[in-house]
Design a protein around this motif. Sequence first.
Motif, PDB file in Angstrom:
ATOM      1  N   GLY A 436      -8.192  16.220  36.267  1.00 14.91           N
ATOM      2  CA  GLY A 436      -8.321  15.261  35.029  1.00 14.91           C
ATOM      3  C   GLY A 436      -9.820  15.376  34.670  1.00 14.91           C
ATOM      4  N   PHE A 437     -10.735  16.113  35.122  1.00 16.51           N
ATOM      5  CA  PHE A 437     -12.237  16.281  34.657  1.00 16.51           C
ATOM      6  C   PHE A 437     -12.248  16.743  33.434  1.00 16.51           C
ATOM      7  CE2 PHE A 437     -16.368  17.778  34.356  1.00 16.51           C
ATOM      8  CZ  PHE A 437     -17.116  16.815  34.650  1.00 16.51           C
ATOM      9  N   LYS A 438     -12.856  16.140  32.433  1.00 17.06           N
ATOM     10  CA  LYS A 438     -13.235  16.664  31.133  1.00 17.06           C
ATOM     11  C   LYS A 438     -14.515  16.165  30.786  1.00 17.06           C
ATOM     12  CE  LYS A 438      -9.163  17.783  29.360  1.00 17.06           C
ATOM     13  NZ  LYS A 438      -8.894  19.240  29.586  1.00 17.06           N
ATOM     14  N   SER A 439     -15.232  17.390  30.127  1.00 21.95           N
ATOM     15  CA  SER A 439     -16.750  17.341  29.782  1.00 21.95           C
ATOM     16  C   SER A 439     -16.913  18.117  28.611  1.00 21.95           C
ATOM     17  CB  SER A 439     -17.615  17.310  30.984  1.00 21.95           C
ATOM     18  OG  SER A 439     -18.751  17.500  30.268  1.00 21.95           O
ATOM     19  N   ALA A 440     -16.944  17.555  27.603  1.00 20.93           N
ATOM     20  CA  ALA A 440     -17.473  18.321  26.184  1.00 20.93           C
ATOM     21  C   ALA A 440     -18.702  18.953  26.387  1.00 20.93           C
ATOM     22  CB  ALA A 440     -17.337  17.418  25.019  1.00 20.93           C
ATOM     23  N   ARG A 441     -19.664  18.227  27.174  1.00 18.28           N
ATOM     24  CA  ARG A 441     -21.216  18.657  27.312  1.00 18.28           C
ATOM     25  C   ARG A 441     -21.070  19.913  28.247  1.00 18.28           C
ATOM     26  NH1 ARG A 441     -25.053  15.414  31.274  1.00 18.28           N
ATOM     27  NH2 ARG A 441     -27.098  16.556  30.913  1.00 18.28           N
ATOM     28  N   ILE A 442     -20.270  20.062  29.360  1.00 17.80           N
ATOM     29  CA  ILE A 442     -20.272  21.445  29.988  1.00 17.80           C
ATOM     30  C   ILE A 442     -19.560  22.245  29.419  1.00 17.80           C
ATOM     31  CG2 ILE A 442     -19.230  22.089  32.213  1.00 17.80           C
ATOM     32  CD1 ILE A 442     -19.979  19.647  33.612  1.00 17.80           C
ATOM     33  N   ASP A 443     -18.373  21.860  28.755  1.00 17.44           N
ATOM     34  CA  ASP A 443     -17.710  22.962  27.972  1.00 17.44           C
ATOM     35  C   ASP A 443     -18.600  23.608  26.932  1.00 17.44           C
ATOM     36  OD1 ASP A 443     -15.631  22.416  29.530  1.00 17.44           O
ATOM     37  OD2 ASP A 443     -14.378  21.730  28.068  1.00 17.44           O
ATOM     38  N   GLY A 444     -18.984  22.747  25.956  1.00 17.55           N
ATOM     39  CA  GLY A 444     -20.038  23.154  25.144  1.00 17.55           C
ATOM     40  C   GLY A 444     -21.107  23.937  25.394  1.00 17.55           C
ATOM     41  N   LEU A 445     -21.901  23.803  26.629  1.00 16.73           N
ATOM     42  CA  LEU A 445     -22.752  24.759  27.054  1.00 16.73           C
ATOM     43  C   LEU A 445     -22.271  26.102  27.615  1.00 16.73           C
ATOM     44  CD1 LEU A 445     -24.819  22.001  29.291  1.00 16.73           C
ATOM     45  CD2 LEU A 445     -25.837  23.573  27.132  1.00 16.73           C
ATOM     46  N   LEU A 446     -21.210  25.955  28.215  1.00 19.55           N
ATOM     47  CA  LEU A 446     -20.517  27.248  28.636  1.00 19.55           C
ATOM     48  C   LEU A 446     -20.051  28.015  27.470  1.00 19.55           C
ATOM     49  CD1 LEU A 446     -18.092  25.911  31.503  1.00 19.55           C
ATOM     50  CD2 LEU A 446     -19.856  27.663  31.773  1.00 19.55           C
ATOM     51  N   GLU A 447     -19.819  27.660  26.364  1.00 19.24           N
ATOM     52  CA  GLU A 447     -19.524  28.059  24.981  1.00 19.24           C
ATOM     53  C   GLU A 447     -20.617  28.638  24.572  1.00 19.24           C
ATOM     54  OE1 GLU A 447     -17.501  25.520  22.838  1.00 19.24           O
ATOM     55  OE2 GLU A 447     -15.428  25.456  24.090  1.00 19.24           O
ATOM     56  N   GLN A 448     -21.763  27.968  24.452  1.00 21.93           N
ATOM     57  CA  GLN A 448     -23.096  28.539  23.926  1.00 21.93           C
ATOM     58  C   GLN A 448     -23.544  29.633  24.901  1.00 21.93           C
ATOM     59  OE1 GLN A 448     -26.242  25.619  23.531  1.00 21.93           O
ATOM     60  NE2 GLN A 448     -24.831  23.983  22.864  1.00 21.93           N
ATOM     61  N   ARG A 450     -22.032  31.734  26.786  1.00 20.99           N
ATOM     62  CA  ARG A 450     -21.383  33.023  26.520  1.00 20.99           C
ATOM     63  C   ARG A 450     -21.666  33.798  25.275  1.00 20.99           C
ATOM     64  NH1 ARG A 450     -14.895  33.741  28.046  1.00 20.99           N
ATOM     65  NH2 ARG A 450     -15.994  33.728  30.166  1.00 20.99           N
ATOM     66  N   THR A 451     -21.817  33.011  24.224  1.00 23.73           N
ATOM     67  CA  THR A 451     -22.024  33.678  22.633  1.00 23.73           C
ATOM     68  C   THR A 451     -23.502  33.689  22.614  1.00 23.73           C
ATOM     69  OG1 THR A 451     -21.954  31.674  21.826  1.00 23.73           O
ATOM     70  CG2 THR A 451     -19.766  32.944  21.901  1.00 23.73           C
ATOM     71  N   GLU A 452     -24.167  33.493  23.412  1.00 23.52           N
ATOM     72  CA  GLU A 452     -25.721  33.641  22.991  1.00 23.52           C
ATOM     73  C   GLU A 452     -26.241  34.982  23.769  1.00 23.52           C
ATOM     74  OE1 GLU A 452     -28.282  31.996  21.168  1.00 23.52           O
ATOM     75  OE2 GLU A 452     -28.966  34.075  21.818  1.00 23.52           O
ATOM     76  N   ARG A 458     -30.654  32.085  26.621  1.00 21.70           N
ATOM     77  CA  ARG A 458     -29.322  31.839  27.483  1.00 21.70           C
ATOM     78  C   ARG A 458     -29.786  30.925  28.943  1.00 21.70           C
ATOM     79  NH1 ARG A 458     -25.984  36.040  30.326  1.00 21.70           N
ATOM     80  NH2 ARG A 458     -24.301  34.535  30.126  1.00 21.70           N
ATOM     81  N   LYS A 459     -31.057  31.387  29.125  1.00 25.19           N
ATOM     82  CA  LYS A 459     -31.516  30.724  30.729  1.00 25.19           C
ATOM     83  C   LYS A 459     -31.694  29.390  30.086  1.00 25.19           C
ATOM     84  CE  LYS A 459     -35.264  30.697  33.963  1.00 25.19           C
ATOM     85  NZ  LYS A 459     -36.537  31.101  34.261  1.00 25.19           N
ATOM     86  N   ALA A 460     -32.156  28.928  28.977  1.00 26.41           N
ATOM     87  CA  ALA A 460     -32.400  27.493  28.719  1.00 26.41           C
ATOM     88  C   ALA A 460     -31.002  26.792  28.881  1.00 26.41           C
ATOM     89  CB  ALA A 460     -33.045  27.342  27.332  1.00 26.41           C
ATOM     90  N   ILE A 461     -29.947  27.485  28.308  1.00 32.73           N
ATOM     91  CA  ILE A 461     -28.768  26.970  28.285  1.00 32.73           C
ATOM     92  C   ILE A 461     -28.251  26.798  29.472  1.00 32.73           C
ATOM     93  CG2 ILE A 461     -26.171  27.348  27.545  1.00 32.73           C
ATOM     94  CD1 ILE A 461     -27.513  29.077  25.240  1.00 32.73           C
ATOM     95  N   TYR A 462     -28.337  27.485  30.462  1.00 30.76           N
ATOM     96  CA  TYR A 462     -27.754  27.425  31.873  1.00 30.76           C
ATOM     97  C   TYR A 462     -28.542  26.394  32.580  1.00 30.76           C
ATOM     98  CZ  TYR A 462     -24.510  30.910  30.901  1.00 30.76           C
ATOM     99  OH  TYR A 462     -23.276  31.533  30.331  1.00 30.76           O
ATOM    100  N   GLN A 463     -30.153  26.241  32.187  1.00 29.91           N
ATOM    101  CA  GLN A 463     -30.766  25.200  32.930  1.00 29.91           C
ATOM    102  C   GLN A 463     -30.083  23.981  32.534  1.00 29.91           C
ATOM    103  OE1 GLN A 463     -34.651  26.481  31.664  1.00 29.91           O
ATOM    104  NE2 GLN A 463     -35.157  27.170  33.549  1.00 29.91           N
ATOM    105  N   ASP A 464     -29.866  23.708  31.177  1.00 29.19           N
ATOM    106  CA  ASP A 464     -29.267  22.299  30.797  1.00 29.19           C
ATOM    107  C   ASP A 464     -27.724  22.272  31.576  1.00 29.19           C
ATOM    108  OD1 ASP A 464     -31.209  22.115  28.938  1.00 29.19           O
ATOM    109  OD2 ASP A 464     -30.187  22.553  27.381  1.00 29.19           O
ATOM    110  N   LEU A 465     -27.136  23.505  31.823  1.00 29.47           N
ATOM    111  CA  LEU A 465     -25.791  23.439  32.541  1.00 29.47           C
ATOM    112  C   LEU A 465     -26.138  22.789  33.926  1.00 29.47           C
ATOM    113  CD1 LEU A 465     -22.869  23.785  32.336  1.00 29.47           C
ATOM    114  CD2 LEU A 465     -23.121  26.271  33.138  1.00 29.47           C
ATOM    115  N   ALA A 466     -26.910  23.501  34.558  1.00 28.85           N
ATOM    116  CA  ALA A 466     -27.460  22.821  35.890  1.00 28.85           C
ATOM    117  C   ALA A 466     -27.635  21.570  35.851  1.00 28.85           C
ATOM    118  CB  ALA A 466     -28.422  23.831  36.498  1.00 28.85           C
ATOM    119  N   THR A 467     -28.250  20.951  34.896  1.00 29.24           N
ATOM    120  CA  THR A 467     -28.371  19.660  35.094  1.00 29.24           C
ATOM    121  C   THR A 467     -27.350  18.774  34.895  1.00 29.24           C
ATOM    122  OG1 THR A 467     -30.711  19.951  33.929  1.00 29.24           O
ATOM    123  CG2 THR A 467     -29.932  17.821  33.851  1.00 29.24           C
TER     124      THR A 467
END
Lengths: 515, 317
Positions: A436-448, A450-452, A458-467
């Motif tokens: 039941g877990f949904k997170s537009a924020r996490i999904d969005g960062l994963l999408e970014q 992948r395509t960056e 990319r490193k900055a994106i994954y730092q945000d993802l870790a947060t």
Amino acid sequence: MTHSFQASMMATRRGVLLSLGVGITAMALPCGAWAQSTNAILKFGLSTFPPTVKPFDNTGGAANTVKLMIYRGLMGYDASGKLLPELAESFEWLEPTVAVFKLRAKATFHNGKPVTAADVVFSLNEITKEGSSAFLKSDLTIITAAEAVDEKTVQITLSSPSAIFLDLMASYCCPVISAESTEDNAIGAGPFVMKSSEKGVFIELERFDKYYADDQPHVGGIRFIAYADENLRFAALEAGDVDLIEYLPWTQFDAVEASDTMQMRSTLGPYMFLLFNVTDGPFADAKVRQAVGYAIERQDVVDAAFAGRGVPLYGFPNPQGSPFDLTDPAHEWTFDAEKAKALLAEAGYPNGFDCRLLATATYGMHQDTASVVQAYLAMIGINATLDLPDWGTRVTAGKEGKYDLAVHGSSGTYNDPDSLWSLLYSGNPSYLQSFGFKSARIDGLLEQGRTEVDPEKRKAIYQDLATAYFEEVPQVPLNWRVQAYAMKKTVTGFEALPGFLNGASAYALDDTKLG
Amino acid sequence: MLEFLLRRLAAAIVMLLVVGTIIFSLLVIVPGDPAELLLSTGGGSATQEAIQNLRNEMGLDKPILAQYFGFLANTAQFDFGTSIVDGSSIADNIALRLPRTLEIIAVGAILALLLAIPAGTLAGLRGGGRFDVIASAVNALLTSIPGFVVGTLFIYFFAQVLGVLPAGGYVAFAADPAQHLQMLILPATTVALHLATIIFRMTRASVLEMRGHDWVRTATAKGLRRSLVVRHHILRNALGPVITVAGLQLGILLGSTVLIEFVYNWPGLSGMLVTAVEQRDYPTVRAIILTVAAIFIGINLMIDILYSLLDPRVRLQ
């Protein structure tokens, strides 16, 4: 030489017992079978018999190991985990979305025909076609066109740039098979050919003489023997029945390290974590999930479930060998029972609550992990009842959300944070994710991510993802597992690949020698 | 007689139908999805679409009733079909594995009989004597150690410490007779030890009982040699119940060698059943259970026929 001496000693001792115990004296005993040439057969103890060896399906580690020996893709890895061209000789990005692969002149299928661009196109179509059960089917939907430019050149066009496309091309689930393959007989271009097999017992491969690398492999064949019981698998290695085993049980690491005849190769591979049913109840609140994160002393999990062979994991599970250092002590759950209690109180559960903790009795490490987690949760007032069905029931229970809290262990398939996609991308729910877990924020960062393709961005994106991972708690990480292969000292050249590539260590069998 | 046979045969078929139906229903109820399991072996996961595609390929998208009647129709024609996991022929797999399970049971049974009947007889003849006390104590100890523990200890001792026997596994007799026998020793001995404890106890008790009968006293009194009395007057009568119990145990072993097969990596029928259950390979599970049930029912049928030949009253009932 030592080896053949030992072998003949063993044969003699076996002979003595046979003649004493069973009265068979005139039996010719097998000895001298230890040819030290490149024609020797490597005996490999698998943890389970591969349910299938269909080239594009992911049916577990044992199957992937066998598949890598029979099939190869455009790209591959060396023993250090470095991405290299495999059946391709070279590649270049014409544009950020257009990749061109030049195939090796010598790459040949097991039917003797050369590997051509048409075969590559055929294989990619097999993965993405309607009705396929291929592991990479959805990942490869980014391919908008795959064309054979000439006999040996393939051009692949993607719908968007992809940072991981080359890793996908190196996956054991993305081999190139001949366009002449049938449903039941996929023809590969790997270093070995299927010779014989018996369901549940063994698979025997024999060296393919036209493999593109002239000097590989160094053994005449591989006999994979399935030992479902981990202690028997180790016993078989110790008794000399096999040369190499996968999934060395953690309790036997000491024995191998102390041994004169055995050695091991290990890396930090998969990791253990907790999942939550967030549809209702206390775990719907991220604060409660965070409290769980603070409540567990991870070293105890490592000690109790993995005989001390693991490393506590306090935050985002960035794999060993990842291109980015995402260490961020500000976003980690170090053990702090007081903080955990405070968070529970803040969420409205100062006295804790009761819940169901799902794991499985099929795997001792899952069960032991669950026991330690249960004990630590009890300290902050969360009374978890263990539910330990068999693996099949556990998968279904996970998928249907029949739990409050669940233990799981998993791995990505390449060393990049993107490899956590199947574990974190809530657009594709499975039993691997919190129910039941949904997170537009996490999904969005994963999408970014992948395509960056720019590494810094990319490193900055994954730092945000870790947060985001720390704040929203899609899972609570527990520890990395040391995953080891053990072998006789006479086996050389084998290495365990680092991080999430541990399951692709079969690539190193190309360089493995016996004797 | 013919009518009796037909009646029993019809009853056997009905029993098989009931077994088949029960096992079919149980497998429907048990949670777990073979397609999802296959694609999540080792802790990974596939997309829902891939899982659904595999379900379709396995034929699991058909309605349950259609699957049930398809199963009945095929089984009636002795067609067990193919494994939904890898598409291999189930009948072929059973034909390959059943003889191996029978092999360890048969060799184990012979070893057990050779060991337990003389020992049980000796203990029974000298009930309370030194041999009886020691043998009964050893027997009690062995009875209380489960087969898989004995197996693990055997492997540790014979394969890991002494290095005189392989740790487990299987090689066909035709491929390498010597190695086949080496690999057979430990599993067969493990089966034998378990069986021997039961046969020993039965033989001992039975001999003890027979020893006290009048005809034994008479035979001894009229001056017959001791060995003749033991063989003709005691053992011949004492072995009846022993054989019955041993026979029953053999039947039970058919379904319970699983742990021994697992510990020694002996690829028999029980191991195949366990793997099939783990993978939720429904047709394979059904076929194996029906095969084992058919063997049981077949044995019962034969006993019924034997009884009816010996005792005409059975036929009338």
